[in-house]
Design a protein around this motif. Sequence first.
Motif, PDB file in Angstrom:
ATOM      1  N   VAL A 135       5.359  -4.646 -41.376  1.00  0.00           N
ATOM      2  CA  VAL A 135       5.740  -5.860 -40.646  1.00  0.00           C
ATOM      3  C   VAL A 135       7.218  -6.212 -40.832  1.00  0.00           C
ATOM      4  O   VAL A 135       7.940  -6.395 -39.852  1.00  0.00           O
ATOM      5  N   PRO A 136       7.749  -6.297 -42.079  1.00  0.00           N
ATOM      6  CA  PRO A 136       9.150  -6.691 -42.219  1.00  0.00           C
ATOM      7  C   PRO A 136      10.157  -5.552 -42.107  1.00  0.00           C
ATOM      8  O   PRO A 136      11.355  -5.797 -41.997  1.00  0.00           O
ATOM      9  N   THR A 137       9.690  -4.306 -42.126  1.00  0.00           N
ATOM     10  CA  THR A 137      10.630  -3.191 -42.246  1.00  0.00           C
ATOM     11  C   THR A 137      11.557  -3.038 -41.058  1.00  0.00           C
ATOM     12  O   THR A 137      12.692  -2.587 -41.200  1.00  0.00           O
ATOM     13  N   HIS A 138      11.124  -3.428 -39.863  1.00  0.00           N
ATOM     14  CA  HIS A 138      11.958  -3.200 -38.677  1.00  0.00           C
ATOM     15  C   HIS A 138      13.186  -4.110 -38.662  1.00  0.00           C
ATOM     16  O   HIS A 138      14.250  -3.711 -38.191  1.00  0.00           O
ATOM     17  N   ILE A 139      13.045  -5.321 -39.185  1.00  0.00           N
ATOM     18  CA  ILE A 139      14.191  -6.231 -39.232  1.00  0.00           C
ATOM     19  C   ILE A 139      15.247  -5.712 -40.204  1.00  0.00           C
ATOM     20  O   ILE A 139      16.442  -5.938 -40.012  1.00  0.00           O
ATOM     21  N   SER A 140      14.835  -4.995 -41.231  1.00  0.00           N
ATOM     22  CA  SER A 140      15.793  -4.456 -42.200  1.00  0.00           C
ATOM     23  C   SER A 140      16.075  -2.981 -41.957  1.00  0.00           C
ATOM     24  O   SER A 140      16.554  -2.277 -42.850  1.00  0.00           O
ATOM     25  N   GLY A 157      12.451   0.476 -51.164  1.00  0.00           N
ATOM     26  CA  GLY A 157      13.880   0.318 -51.384  1.00  0.00           C
ATOM     27  C   GLY A 157      14.582  -0.348 -50.221  1.00  0.00           C
ATOM     28  O   GLY A 157      15.557  -1.090 -50.401  1.00  0.00           O
ATOM     29  N   GLN A 158      14.121  -0.127 -49.002  1.00  0.00           N
ATOM     30  CA  GLN A 158      14.748  -0.734 -47.825  1.00  0.00           C
ATOM     31  C   GLN A 158      14.403  -2.215 -47.672  1.00  0.00           C
ATOM     32  O   GLN A 158      15.206  -3.002 -47.168  1.00  0.00           O
ATOM     33  N   LEU A 159      13.214  -2.595 -48.103  1.00  0.00           N
ATOM     34  CA  LEU A 159      12.745  -3.963 -47.862  1.00  0.00           C
ATOM     35  C   LEU A 159      13.464  -5.010 -48.697  1.00  0.00           C
ATOM     36  O   LEU A 159      13.286  -6.206 -48.461  1.00  0.00           O
ATOM     37  N   VAL A 160      14.277  -4.583 -49.673  1.00  0.00           N
ATOM     38  CA  VAL A 160      14.984  -5.570 -50.496  1.00  0.00           C
ATOM     39  C   VAL A 160      15.924  -6.425 -49.637  1.00  0.00           C
ATOM     40  O   VAL A 160      16.247  -7.563 -50.007  1.00  0.00           O
ATOM     41  N   LEU A 161      16.349  -5.900 -48.497  1.00  0.00           N
ATOM     42  CA  LEU A 161      17.286  -6.643 -47.648  1.00  0.00           C
ATOM     43  C   LEU A 161      16.613  -7.690 -46.769  1.00  0.00           C
ATOM     44  O   LEU A 161      17.289  -8.560 -46.220  1.00  0.00           O
ATOM     45  N   PHE A 162      15.301  -7.609 -46.625  1.00  0.00           N
ATOM     46  CA  PHE A 162      14.618  -8.473 -45.658  1.00  0.00           C
ATOM     47  C   PHE A 162      14.884  -9.967 -45.880  1.00  0.00           C
ATOM     48  O   PHE A 162      15.308 -10.669 -44.948  1.00  0.00           O
ATOM     49  N   PRO A 163      14.657 -10.520 -47.087  1.00  0.00           N
ATOM     50  CA  PRO A 163      14.892 -11.970 -47.238  1.00  0.00           C
ATOM     51  C   PRO A 163      16.363 -12.343 -47.068  1.00  0.00           C
ATOM     52  O   PRO A 163      16.679 -13.436 -46.576  1.00  0.00           O
ATOM     53  N   ILE A 164      17.274 -11.435 -47.418  1.00  0.00           N
ATOM     54  CA  ILE A 164      18.707 -11.711 -47.286  1.00  0.00           C
ATOM     55  C   ILE A 164      19.105 -11.722 -45.811  1.00  0.00           C
ATOM     56  O   ILE A 164      19.896 -12.561 -45.368  1.00  0.00           O
ATOM     57  N   ILE A 165      18.528 -10.789 -45.041  1.00  0.00           N
ATOM     58  CA  ILE A 165      18.801 -10.750 -43.603  1.00  0.00           C
ATOM     59  C   ILE A 165      18.293 -12.020 -42.924  1.00  0.00           C
ATOM     60  O   ILE A 165      18.986 -12.604 -42.073  1.00  0.00           O
ATOM     61  N   SER A 198       9.259  -4.726 -54.285  1.00  0.00           N
ATOM     62  CA  SER A 198      10.659  -4.762 -53.850  1.00  0.00           C
ATOM     63  C   SER A 198      10.977  -6.070 -53.136  1.00  0.00           C
ATOM     64  O   SER A 198      11.914  -6.791 -53.500  1.00  0.00           O
ATOM     65  N   ILE A 199      10.190  -6.370 -52.120  1.00  0.00           N
ATOM     66  CA  ILE A 199      10.462  -7.573 -51.322  1.00  0.00           C
ATOM     67  C   ILE A 199      10.153  -8.841 -52.123  1.00  0.00           C
ATOM     68  O   ILE A 199      10.854  -9.845 -52.006  1.00  0.00           O
ATOM     69  N   GLY A 200       9.128  -8.773 -52.979  1.00  0.00           N
ATOM     70  CA  GLY A 200       8.785  -9.927 -53.802  1.00  0.00           C
ATOM     71  C   GLY A 200       9.875 -10.237 -54.821  1.00  0.00           C
ATOM     72  O   GLY A 200      10.273 -11.397 -54.993  1.00  0.00           O
ATOM     73  N   SER A 201      10.371  -9.196 -55.501  1.00  0.00           N
ATOM     74  CA  SER A 201      11.424  -9.390 -56.506  1.00  0.00           C
ATOM     75  C   SER A 201      12.707  -9.886 -55.859  1.00  0.00           C
ATOM     76  O   SER A 201      13.383 -10.776 -56.377  1.00  0.00           O
ATOM     77  N   SER A 202      13.042  -9.308 -54.714  1.00  0.00           N
ATOM     78  CA  SER A 202      14.248  -9.724 -54.005  1.00  0.00           C
ATOM     79  C   SER A 202      14.169 -11.197 -53.610  1.00  0.00           C
ATOM     80  O   SER A 202      15.125 -11.965 -53.805  1.00  0.00           O
TER      81      SER A 202
END
Length: 491
Positions: free
Chosen positions: A246-251, A410-418, A470-474
């Motif tokens: 679900v979130p991977t496409h935005i990042s 590793g890619q999903l870490v950017l999702f909340p920042i984006i 990854s996404i939770g920690s970020s």
Amino acid sequence: MSIAVIAAFLLSMGIYLREGFRLRNQTKDLADMLPIMGKSLASVKNSSEFSASTVATTISLATLIVAYFELVPTMGLWLLWTVFTTALGIGMLALASGAIWRKMSRYDHRPSLHEFLGREFSSPLVAFVGASCTSVGFLLIFAVELTVGARFLADLVPEVPRWITVCVLSFVGFLYTSQGGFRAVIRTDQIQMRFIWLFIVAVLLFIGFYVWGHPHSFSLIPRDLYSFGYQPGLGAFIFGVTVMNVPTHISNMSIWQRIAGANDPKTVVRGLWKSTFSSAISWTALVLIALLTFTVSVPETGQNLLVVFLRDISAMPGGRITVFFVAMGLYGAMLSTASTQLIVVSHTVSEDILAPSRRLALADRVSRKGELAYSRRILFLSAVLAVGFVELLNLIGFSIADLVFSIYGGQLVLFPIIMLALFKDRSRLGAYRVAANWAIVFGFMAGWGAALVGNFWHIPYLVFLSPALSIGSSSLVLFVGRFLPWLLGRK
């Protein structure tokens, strides 16, 4: 079967290489190689190009098609959950595309995803750290697709030494990408998507005619595979796929490249909505094909069901023609994903990691003689490094599933920042600057740390939880880093 497969490979290679070398003659500078300036060769002309390229990239040979045929004997129609979550993720990106375009239109050029984050947070370090961490994922997706995909295709032509087949099939993708750049990737993606549709239609027609003549064959499909009953590990599968899809496409930097290559917002919005529906239809068809192969073939231990199916039908009427189209589709699926990731790596490494240290303005680099050759050298070195890294991970015991979950984690870490950068004003993002840096670092470490520990200690659920960690920690570090000073009574 081998003759049909080899013929399909040779025809496909000729088409892709012709496209790459044709575009080489039009690629004059860095802006023609990468989508960094707008109104250049490196562009997406219309929504159909946008959609075909995006969907072709999602249909990976190594991590989607092969995985479907390996998982269908245990998961059955529950694989449709991957279809739903992927379409939902692309649909969410379509809804956010207006904000992306508005933000990007403020620049005098087309920024990469990482440069965009660095500018919005007023921190070059955010761009550098984000690019450094996520480029590992881009490199690995490229290498996994080439090494695993090429080996799978090599099994279809056992008469040819495997190393020769793998080297030839892999080299073609690198060659046309390095020559024609981003535009070659877009053009070949279109062709590859057509070949994938030919593969889907050819197999469905073959199975349809086979079942027409053998009505009893439907009874060969195990009932629990289409009854949506509970399967062992189903909960972990649904959770892991949801978090990953679900979130991977935005990042996803490759989609941001396509947005940067578009000339107007309508191309982006229409392209993404077309991608949503096209991915849902094509992925659903692939799930059904994987299930329907039970009507023709019986699974064999240690052998992928697709290989067994192709071997069985090659001796039947119309089978070799079907195998020909399947081979073209499989090869197209492999190269569409591999070439997309390769051009993403080249863009990220050259523009986000190396360019800041060279102290040259973008306009100077675009017009500078030798910059195009420099970009191609980066592309070549990235490809070699990626394949070597994947082989090392294979040696220490990483399976394909381990790599997939680690890569996307590793890619999903950017999702909340984006999401912050898209929906918060730039003037208010400075307060998150330090937290954003640490969020990327800790999210990356949490995802890969879980994957490594799970692999070495044989704890599979840790690997599968890699994206969630990854996404939770970020997200947690971003929140705590921003509001902890306020909670302690500090500004």
